[in-house]
Design an enzyme around this catalytic site. Structure first.
Site, PDB file in Angstrom:
ATOM      1  CE1 TYR A  76       5.427  -2.586  13.391  1.00 52.14           C
ATOM      2  CE2 TYR A  76       7.693  -1.885  13.747  1.00 52.14           C
ATOM      3  CZ  TYR A  76       6.738  -2.501  12.959  1.00 52.14           C
ATOM      4  OH  TYR A  76       7.094  -3.025  11.756  1.00 52.14           O
ATOM      5  CD  GLU A 115       2.996  -6.062  14.277  1.00 50.32           C
ATOM      6  OE1 GLU A 115       3.013  -6.962  15.125  1.00 50.32           O
ATOM      7  OE2 GLU A 115       3.711  -6.075  13.253  1.00 50.32           O
ATOM      8  CG  ASP A 139     -13.934   1.406  -4.072  1.00 50.98           C
ATOM      9  OD1 ASP A 139     -13.780   2.493  -3.470  1.00 50.98           O
ATOM     10  OD2 ASP A 139     -13.036   0.871  -4.761  1.00 50.98           O
ATOM     11  CB  THR A 146      -9.048   6.814  -1.125  1.00 55.48           C
ATOM     12  OG1 THR A 146      -9.961   7.701  -1.767  1.00 55.48           O
ATOM     13  CG2 THR A 146      -8.725   5.671  -2.074  1.00 55.48           C
ATOM     14  CE  LYS A 163      -8.515   7.842  -5.398  1.00 51.25           C
ATOM     15  NZ  LYS A 163      -9.044   6.647  -6.076  1.00 51.25           N
ATOM     16  NE  ARG A 189      -1.008   9.967  -2.028  1.00 51.85           N
ATOM     17  CZ  ARG A 189      -1.828  10.035  -3.070  1.00 51.85           C
ATOM     18  NH1 ARG A 189      -2.332   8.956  -3.604  1.00 51.85           N
ATOM     19  NH2 ARG A 189      -2.126  11.199  -3.603  1.00 51.85           N
TER      20      ARG A 189
HETATM   21  C1  LIG Z   1      -8.503   5.448  -6.186  1.00 45.88           C
HETATM   22  C2  LIG Z   1      -9.385   4.290  -6.071  1.00 45.88           C
HETATM   23  C3  LIG Z   1      -8.993   3.154  -5.329  1.00 45.88           C
HETATM   24  C4  LIG Z   1      -7.592   2.878  -4.829  1.00 45.88           C
HETATM   25  O1  LIG Z   1      -6.962   3.779  -4.103  1.00 45.88           O
HETATM   26  P1  LIG Z   1      -5.380   3.780  -3.870  1.00 45.88           P
HETATM   27  O2  LIG Z   1      -5.284   4.573  -2.609  1.00 45.88           O
HETATM   28  O3  LIG Z   1      -4.762   4.416  -5.053  1.00 45.88           O
HETATM   29  O4  LIG Z   1      -4.923   2.367  -3.684  1.00 45.88           O
HETATM   30  C5  LIG Z   1      -9.917   2.130  -5.159  1.00 45.88           C
HETATM   31  N1  LIG Z   1     -11.138   2.231  -5.691  1.00 45.88           N
HETATM   32  C6  LIG Z   1     -11.535   3.288  -6.420  1.00 45.88           C
HETATM   33  C7  LIG Z   1     -12.921   3.305  -6.998  1.00 45.88           C
HETATM   34  C8  LIG Z   1     -10.672   4.341  -6.651  1.00 45.88           C
HETATM   35  O5  LIG Z   1     -11.054   5.369  -7.414  1.00 45.88           O
END
Ligand SMILES: *Cc1c(COP(=O)(O)O)cnc(C)c1O
Length: 415
Positions: A51, A53, A196, A222, A225, A231
């Site tokens: 933990y 936090e 994003d 993320t 990807k 993840r």
């Molecule tokens: C995949 C994605 C997310 C969210 O990711 P998660 O890990 O699945 O919650 C947010 N924004 C964009 C543009 C994405 O492609």
């Protein structure tokens, strides 16, 4: 025998079956990748029990000296990777990162302007089924019929909406995003610019896609990807005030204890992302996607926007009898995993769609190059040309399984 096999053979067997599936199928979902064994080792490490936090050197629990080391390394590497000053590496996933940005910078009911989900945006960019569309007043912009963002149109919409925040970045957009142009639009209406880069982060950090810095006020991604890490999610900024608000929004605002084992894995992935091997990988990802687009167009398929600048290709079946759902299923029977996707000018429901999204990151991580992508693109076209022919799909599946088996997964990078 492994601990898992001995203790829980049911889960062990499912892991084995999943490994076999990943090995024998061609993984072409644009948001997926294969991470390094070193990353998985960190994810399975002793830090899962800790933990922590709070933030490095400001914890609510004792015994955090090594967790501090892990998180600080992850932060320092993230800042070096994206050339920014502040990073929060605690978000459990991309959606949580986005939720924290809104919580940090908006009041309930404030206006957000993001890309329409059906045009390639993400649920968290203001979709009415997501917290982003429920807690805030959300408005959208989209792409033109040519599959591209028309920035003049976005400006017009922004002037009418007067949003507090503009979200740029997408989940199914094959062209470069012009962050400088988005900055000008945000400035014209006095909005915060939030980028994003969940889909393109692996290209951005390699210099293969323009960076959202210095244009965006705040950036999320993320880590699983195109970055090929564990993840998870991350938030970055150069603005100290925003950084402070984001940190409070993540903890104690939205999350409890950080996943220190995942943060350790993020740090390991960032080490890979900082290497020369990574630059070669990112180049290869783009080159492979370009081959995919070129062959599919030569075979008569309608590639949205006429090609790709990044890691993904959107194919439209608006002019075909079959749907995205049909294509997804037929390719699945041929051992190729993709996803159905809405396309510009969509006429079918989101559950059926008139397109598919195909990505190159995962197969590139297995070491596949232009020659393999040319073969695969031709097999995709073969399947689509004769979409009812299940015997042919089974034949192609056997051929592609043999191809796939020449490319091991879960090895250290060879680039
Ligand atoms: C995949 C994605 C997310 C969210 O990711 P998660 O890990 O699945 O919650 C947010 N924004 C964009 C543009 C994405 O492609």
């Amino acid at each position: 025998m492994s601990f898992l096999q001995e203790f829980d053979n049911e889960i062990f067997e499912l892991c084995e079956k999943e490994l076999e599936r990943q090995t024998d199928h061609l993984e072409m979902i644009a948001s997926e990748n294969f991470t390094l064994p070193a990353v998985m080792e960190a994810m399975g490490s002793v830090f899962t029990n800790k933990y922590a936090e709070g933030y490095p050197n400001k914890r609510y629990y004792g015994g955090c000296e090594f967790a501090d080391g892990v998180e600080q390394l992850a932060i320092d590497r993230a800042c070096e990777l994206f050339n920014c000053q502040f990073a929060n590496v605690q978000p459990h996933a991309g959606s949580q990162a986005n939720g924290a940005v809104y919580a940090a910078l908006l009041q309930a009911g404030d206006k957000i302007l993001g890309m329409d989900l059906s045009h390639g945006g993400h649920l968290t960019h203001g979709s009415k089924v997501s917290f982003s569309g429920k807690n805030y007043q959300s408005f959208t912009y989209g792409v033109e019929l040519d599959g591209r963002i028309n920035y003049d149109r976005v400006l017009d919409i922004a002037k009418i909406v007067q949003p507090k925040i503009i979200v740029c970045g997408a989940s199914a957009y094959a062209r470069e995003i012009d962050f400088k142009r988005f900055r000008e639009i945000a400035d014209a209406v006095g909005a915060i610019l939030f980028a994003d880069i969940a889909h393109i982060a692996g290209l951005v950090c390699a210099g293969e896609h323009p960076s959202p810095f210095p244009y965006a006020d705040v950036v999320t991604t993320t880590t699983h990807k195109t970055l090929a890490g564990p993840r998870g999610g991350m938030i970055m900024t150069n603005d100290e005030e925003i950084a402070k608000k984001v940190n409070s929004a993540i903890f104690p605002g939205l999350q409890g204890g950080p996943l220190v084992h995942v943060i350790a894995a993020k740090a390991v992935a960032f080490k890979y992302n900082l290497s020369d091997a990574w630059k070669a990988y990112a180049k290869q990802v783009k080159s492979n996607a370009a081959v995919l687009a070129k062959v599919l167009m030569e075979r008569g398929y309608d590639v949205v926007s006429g090609g790709t600048d990044n890691h993904l290709v959107l194919v439209s079946f608006l002019n075909k009898e079959f749907s995205g759902k049909d294509a997804d299923a037929a390719l699945g029977r041929a051992g190729i995993t993709v996803n159905k996707n809405t396309v510009p000018g969509e006429t079918r429901s989101p559950f059926v769609t008139s397109g598919i999204r195909i990505g190159s990151p995962a197969l590139t991580s297995r070491g596949m190059k232009e020659a393999e992508f040319e073969t695969i693109a031709n097999r995709i076209a073969d399947v689509l040309d004769d979409i009812e022919n299940e015997a042919k799909q089974a034949e192609i599946k056997a051929e592609l399984k043999a191809l796939a088996r020449n490319f091991v997964i879960y090895t250290q990078p060879t680039y």
